[in-house]
Motif scaffolding. Structure first.
Motif, PDB file in Angstrom:
ATOM      1  N   PRO A 153       0.549  -1.374  -0.180  1.00  9.06           N
ATOM      2  CA  PRO A 153      -0.023  -0.217   0.274  1.00  9.06           C
ATOM      3  C   PRO A 153       0.510   1.756   0.341  1.00  9.06           C
ATOM      4  O   PRO A 153       0.097   2.488  -0.163  1.00  9.06           O
ATOM      5  CB  PRO A 153      -1.121   0.008   1.734  1.00  9.06           C
ATOM      6  CG  PRO A 153      -0.871  -1.398   1.362  1.00  9.06           C
ATOM      7  CD  PRO A 153       0.545  -2.511   0.869  1.00  9.06           C
ATOM      8  N   ASP A 154       2.059   1.192   0.561  1.00  2.00           N
ATOM      9  CA  ASP A 154       2.778   2.775   0.395  1.00  2.00           C
ATOM     10  C   ASP A 154       4.089   2.136  -0.089  1.00  2.00           C
ATOM     11  O   ASP A 154       5.086   2.769  -0.120  1.00  2.00           O
ATOM     12  CB  ASP A 154       3.204   2.589   2.412  1.00  2.00           C
ATOM     13  CG  ASP A 154       2.380   3.284   2.761  1.00  2.00           C
ATOM     14  OD1 ASP A 154       1.534   3.442   2.765  1.00  2.00           O
ATOM     15  OD2 ASP A 154       2.158   2.695   3.907  1.00  2.00           O
ATOM     16  N   ALA A 176      -1.097   4.646 -16.586  1.00  2.00           N
ATOM     17  CA  ALA A 176      -1.526   4.217 -14.583  1.00  2.00           C
ATOM     18  C   ALA A 176      -2.801   4.631 -14.516  1.00  2.00           C
ATOM     19  O   ALA A 176      -3.076   4.330 -13.605  1.00  2.00           O
ATOM     20  CB  ALA A 176       0.082   5.235 -14.215  1.00  2.00           C
ATOM     21  N   SER A 177      -3.643   6.230 -14.174  1.00  3.25           N
ATOM     22  CA  SER A 177      -4.006   6.289 -13.657  1.00  3.25           C
ATOM     23  C   SER A 177      -5.500   5.629 -14.121  1.00  3.25           C
ATOM     24  O   SER A 177      -5.914   5.738 -12.793  1.00  3.25           O
ATOM     25  CB  SER A 177      -4.924   8.093 -14.465  1.00  3.25           C
ATOM     26  OG  SER A 177      -4.794   7.931 -15.584  1.00  3.25           O
ATOM     27  N   GLU A 178      -5.584   5.180 -14.832  1.00  6.10           N
ATOM     28  CA  GLU A 178      -6.186   4.070 -15.193  1.00  6.10           C
ATOM     29  C   GLU A 178      -6.923   3.354 -13.734  1.00  6.10           C
ATOM     30  O   GLU A 178      -7.518   2.043 -13.453  1.00  6.10           O
ATOM     31  CB  GLU A 178      -6.598   2.956 -16.406  1.00  6.10           C
ATOM     32  CG  GLU A 178      -6.502   4.246 -17.591  1.00  6.10           C
ATOM     33  CD  GLU A 178      -6.808   3.519 -18.902  1.00  6.10           C
ATOM     34  OE1 GLU A 178      -7.183   2.320 -19.040  1.00  6.10           O
ATOM     35  OE2 GLU A 178      -6.083   4.422 -19.641  1.00  6.10           O
ATOM     36  N   PHE A 179      -5.554   2.334 -13.173  1.00 11.99           N
ATOM     37  CA  PHE A 179      -5.574   1.550 -12.223  1.00 11.99           C
ATOM     38  C   PHE A 179      -5.230   2.558 -10.325  1.00 11.99           C
ATOM     39  O   PHE A 179      -4.534   1.934 -10.141  1.00 11.99           O
ATOM     40  CB  PHE A 179      -4.220   0.791 -11.995  1.00 11.99           C
ATOM     41  CG  PHE A 179      -4.678   0.049 -14.054  1.00 11.99           C
ATOM     42  CD1 PHE A 179      -5.533  -0.682 -13.696  1.00 11.99           C
ATOM     43  CD2 PHE A 179      -3.542   0.299 -14.911  1.00 11.99           C
ATOM     44  CE1 PHE A 179      -6.124  -1.036 -15.227  1.00 11.99           C
ATOM     45  CE2 PHE A 179      -3.940  -0.043 -15.368  1.00 11.99           C
ATOM     46  CZ  PHE A 179      -5.145  -1.118 -16.652  1.00 11.99           C
ATOM     47  N   SER A 180      -5.550   3.683 -10.412  1.00 13.59           N
ATOM     48  CA  SER A 180      -5.111   4.656  -9.167  1.00 13.59           C
ATOM     49  C   SER A 180      -3.954   4.632  -9.443  1.00 13.59           C
ATOM     50  O   SER A 180      -3.785   4.882  -8.026  1.00 13.59           O
ATOM     51  CB  SER A 180      -5.823   3.662  -7.725  1.00 13.59           C
ATOM     52  OG  SER A 180      -7.543   3.534  -8.463  1.00 13.59           O
ATOM     53  N   LEU A 181      -3.026   4.239  -9.783  1.00 14.19           N
ATOM     54  CA  LEU A 181      -1.958   5.189  -9.796  1.00 14.19           C
ATOM     55  C   LEU A 181      -1.539   6.401 -10.013  1.00 14.19           C
ATOM     56  O   LEU A 181      -1.902   6.696 -11.255  1.00 14.19           O
ATOM     57  CB  LEU A 181      -0.944   3.752 -10.965  1.00 14.19           C
ATOM     58  CG  LEU A 181      -0.764   2.783 -10.569  1.00 14.19           C
ATOM     59  CD1 LEU A 181      -0.022   1.815 -11.658  1.00 14.19           C
ATOM     60  CD2 LEU A 181       0.010   2.205  -8.885  1.00 14.19           C
ATOM     61  N   PHE A 221       5.197   6.766  -9.123  1.00 11.96           N
ATOM     62  CA  PHE A 221       3.988   5.805  -9.028  1.00 11.96           C
ATOM     63  C   PHE A 221       3.885   5.708  -7.993  1.00 11.96           C
ATOM     64  O   PHE A 221       4.574   4.609  -7.452  1.00 11.96           O
ATOM     65  CB  PHE A 221       3.861   5.687  -9.871  1.00 11.96           C
ATOM     66  CG  PHE A 221       4.174   6.233 -11.204  1.00 11.96           C
ATOM     67  CD1 PHE A 221       2.450   6.326 -11.822  1.00 11.96           C
ATOM     68  CD2 PHE A 221       4.448   5.143 -12.545  1.00 11.96           C
ATOM     69  CE1 PHE A 221       2.710   7.167 -13.616  1.00 11.96           C
ATOM     70  CE2 PHE A 221       4.900   5.914 -13.218  1.00 11.96           C
ATOM     71  CZ  PHE A 221       3.920   6.754 -14.223  1.00 11.96           C
ATOM     72  N   CYS A 222       2.326   5.588  -7.408  1.00  8.63           N
ATOM     73  CA  CYS A 222       2.384   5.438  -6.012  1.00  8.63           C
ATOM     74  C   CYS A 222       0.511   5.067  -6.024  1.00  8.63           C
ATOM     75  O   CYS A 222      -0.022   5.585  -6.995  1.00  8.63           O
ATOM     76  CB  CYS A 222       2.608   6.438  -4.407  1.00  8.63           C
ATOM     77  SG  CYS A 222       1.759   8.039  -4.827  1.00  8.63           S
ATOM     78  N   LEU A 223       0.279   4.217  -5.021  1.00  6.26           N
ATOM     79  CA  LEU A 223      -1.587   4.380  -4.989  1.00  6.26           C
ATOM     80  C   LEU A 223      -2.293   5.054  -4.443  1.00  6.26           C
ATOM     81  O   LEU A 223      -1.409   5.793  -3.983  1.00  6.26           O
ATOM     82  CB  LEU A 223      -1.997   2.640  -4.603  1.00  6.26           C
ATOM     83  CG  LEU A 223      -1.600   1.772  -5.191  1.00  6.26           C
ATOM     84  CD1 LEU A 223      -1.373   0.600  -4.007  1.00  6.26           C
ATOM     85  CD2 LEU A 223      -2.202   1.211  -6.024  1.00  6.26           C
ATOM     86  N   GLU A 224      -2.901   5.809  -5.131  1.00  3.10           N
ATOM     87  CA  GLU A 224      -3.860   7.175  -4.819  1.00  3.10           C
ATOM     88  C   GLU A 224      -4.825   7.002  -4.112  1.00  3.10           C
ATOM     89  O   GLU A 224      -5.625   5.548  -3.702  1.00  3.10           O
ATOM     90  CB  GLU A 224      -4.613   7.257  -5.502  1.00  3.10           C
ATOM     91  CG  GLU A 224      -5.700   8.497  -6.331  1.00  3.10           C
ATOM     92  CD  GLU A 224      -7.018   8.913  -6.885  1.00  3.10           C
ATOM     93  OE1 GLU A 224      -6.937  10.018  -7.405  1.00  3.10           O
ATOM     94  OE2 GLU A 224      -6.918   7.995  -7.979  1.00  3.10           O
ATOM     95  N   HIS A 225      -4.569   7.514  -2.678  1.00  2.00           N
ATOM     96  CA  HIS A 225      -5.642   6.731  -1.432  1.00  2.00           C
ATOM     97  C   HIS A 225      -6.650   7.726  -0.957  1.00  2.00           C
ATOM     98  O   HIS A 225      -6.580   9.334  -1.458  1.00  2.00           O
ATOM     99  CB  HIS A 225      -3.844   6.824  -0.038  1.00  2.00           C
ATOM    100  CG  HIS A 225      -3.007   5.740  -0.313  1.00  2.00           C
ATOM    101  ND1 HIS A 225      -3.098   4.666  -0.146  1.00  2.00           N
ATOM    102  CD2 HIS A 225      -2.109   6.483  -0.284  1.00  2.00           C
ATOM    103  CE1 HIS A 225      -1.856   4.622  -0.094  1.00  2.00           C
ATOM    104  NE2 HIS A 225      -0.858   4.966  -0.514  1.00  2.00           N
TER     105      HIS A 225
END
Length: 225
Positions: A153-154, A176-181, A221-225
């Motif tokens: 997650p981090d 990447a944004s399509e996968f919450s990145l 890139f990181c996961l959008e929280h």
């Protein structure tokens, strides 16, 4: 003469020092991080990290090719694999980034860093052709889909990629944004930061040849929280 209590305390102190591990860094990566490396050609990038860390214990180095194909394609692949295994790294062959989230050795793991240097769909046309750009985008898109499932997650996903035309047309940030990145940082990629790394074409009769790395950047890139 030291009392039994002093001797015991000294022993505990020495034992504690043995357990302490020095964290070693190479550019964005540390020996403490669990790192998955994909699409690494002859696995020289993975070897560079393991050498810098003095251990490959937290590294999972993968190649798309089988072991037999890998050592026939790249002159230094066999020695790189041997070195990585000797240093404790996990080396996996036949790992396709387009479906790696289901791989038996990966699907239950989560990584602090997932690294894909200079993704390429193969030489099926000129780089500025629409069909080539579409093929590259599909590869990167499927990579992001799979990597997002294997990321802590981090954690962070790092894609190194050339900039300028026609490479900007890949639009990797949008993919990447399509996968919450979310892309949060871009830094220059310099091969000299990774001693021993040799970027390979990886396709066709010239697969073991290097390609120029002008204007290369690492996109984080990181996961959008």
């Amino acid at each position: 003469m030291a009392t039994p209590i002093v001797v015991a305390l000294q022993a505990l102190s020495l034992e504690g020092k043995k357990d302490e591990r020095v964290v070693k860094w190479l550019k964005h990566y540390s020996s403490e991080q669990s790192i998955l490396i994909v699409g690494d050609g002859d696995l020289s990038f993975s070897r560079s990290l393991a050498t810098a860390f003095g251990s490959g214990e937290n590294l999972v180095a993968t190649s798309l090719d089988s072991y037999a194909n890998l050592i026939s394609m790249y002159g230094k692949a066999e020695s790189n694999v041997t070195k990585l295994k000797r240093m404790g790294a996990t080396v996996l062959h036949g790992v396709d980034v387009k479906n790696m989230k289901s791989h038996i050795d990966l699907k239950f793991k989560r990584f602090d860093r997932i690294v894909f240097n200079f993704p390429h769909a193969g030489f099926i046309g000129k780089e500025n052709q629409v069909s080539m750009i579409t093929a590259h985008q599909l590869l990167v898109k499927r990579f992001f889909r799979n990597a997002s499932h294997l990321l802590h997650p981090d954690g962070e996903i790092h894609v190194s990629h050339k900039t300028g035309q026609p490479y900007d047309r890949w639009e990797i940030e949008e993919l990447a944004s399509e996968f919450s990145l979310v892309m949060f940082k871009t830094v220059e990629f310099r091969r000299e930061d990774y001693p021993g790394y040799n970027q390979k074409r990886g396709d066709g009769d010239r697969c073991d040849e290097e390609f120029p790395l002008h204007n290369g950047c690492t996109f984080k890139f990181c996961l959008e929280h």
